[in-house]
Scaffold this motif. Sequence first.
Motif, PDB file in Angstrom:
ATOM      1  N   UNK A 149       0.853  -1.705  -0.250  1.00 36.57           N
ATOM      2  CA  UNK A 149       0.277   0.620  -0.101  1.00 36.57           C
ATOM      3  C   UNK A 149       1.013   0.843   0.164  1.00 36.57           C
ATOM      4  N   UNK A 150       1.970   1.266   1.029  1.00 38.04           N
ATOM      5  CA  UNK A 150       2.619   2.440   0.301  1.00 38.04           C
ATOM      6  C   UNK A 150       3.268   2.649  -0.779  1.00 38.04           C
ATOM      7  N   UNK A 151       3.994   1.364  -1.291  1.00 40.61           N
ATOM      8  CA  UNK A 151       4.481   1.544  -2.753  1.00 40.61           C
ATOM      9  C   UNK A 151       3.647   1.882  -3.809  1.00 40.61           C
ATOM     10  N   UNK A 152       2.311   1.923  -3.020  1.00 43.04           N
ATOM     11  CA  UNK A 152       1.880   2.438  -3.861  1.00 43.04           C
ATOM     12  C   UNK A 152       1.050   3.483  -4.297  1.00 43.04           C
ATOM     13  N   UNK A 153       0.879   3.744  -3.012  1.00 42.69           N
ATOM     14  CA  UNK A 153       0.721   5.635  -2.666  1.00 42.69           C
ATOM     15  C   UNK A 153       2.333   6.572  -2.822  1.00 42.69           C
ATOM     16  N   UNK A 154       3.205   6.122  -3.790  1.00 48.38           N
ATOM     17  CA  UNK A 154       3.956   6.619  -3.963  1.00 48.38           C
ATOM     18  C   UNK A 154       4.638   6.299  -5.543  1.00 48.38           C
ATOM     19  N   UNK A 155       3.122   6.009  -5.717  1.00 45.75           N
ATOM     20  CA  UNK A 155       3.453   5.855  -7.693  1.00 45.75           C
ATOM     21  C   UNK A 155       3.720   4.101  -8.174  1.00 45.75           C
ATOM     22  N   UNK A 156       4.107   3.678  -7.546  1.00 41.57           N
ATOM     23  CA  UNK A 156       3.936   1.891  -8.080  1.00 41.57           C
ATOM     24  C   UNK A 156       2.994   1.434  -8.180  1.00 41.57           C
ATOM     25  N   UNK A 157       2.429   1.530  -9.160  1.00 42.35           N
ATOM     26  CA  UNK A 157       1.258   0.581 -10.026  1.00 42.35           C
ATOM     27  C   UNK A 157       1.780  -0.965 -10.006  1.00 42.35           C
TER      28      UNK A 157
END
Length: 151
Positions: free
Chosen positions: A47-55
């Motif tokens: 979720x943290x990775x998604x929050x920094x734009x990892x798709x």
Amino acid sequence: MNGMNDTGVVAGPAPGQTSHTHRLRRLVGTGFIATLAAMVATTLAAALAQAVAVDFEVPDGGETIPLSGFAVVTGFFSVVGIVMAVTLLRWSARPAKRFVWTALSLTAISLVPPLVSGANTATTTALLGLHLVPATVMIPTLARSLRTRTD
């Protein structure tokens, strides 16, 4: 009564069997708690990775990996690790040492699919990290539970 001395009769499990059963239950219980912790940690990291734009889009089919997918896969392979630990506890003279070597080898092998997936650099890097998150939870926890006086 016939007056025979029955002091040599043992009722119940053999002395080593009771401690082995207790150790097995403790290993499984600890393993399931660690599995839940690994699932939460991996899902939060994703979720943290998604929050920094990892798709998390994998080119083969163009689908995005959902957060629930990280939890499910982490839970499944963590349970596989528990089964492996239980098996080694039963049949290995040095279960902790064997478990660590096997788990580290399997973790290294698990890093190959993200590298060959064809995903962008951010997704590949995140997936590599997300393979290491549950490993850092499960491997030390189960190894500690497998330790004996001789390990």
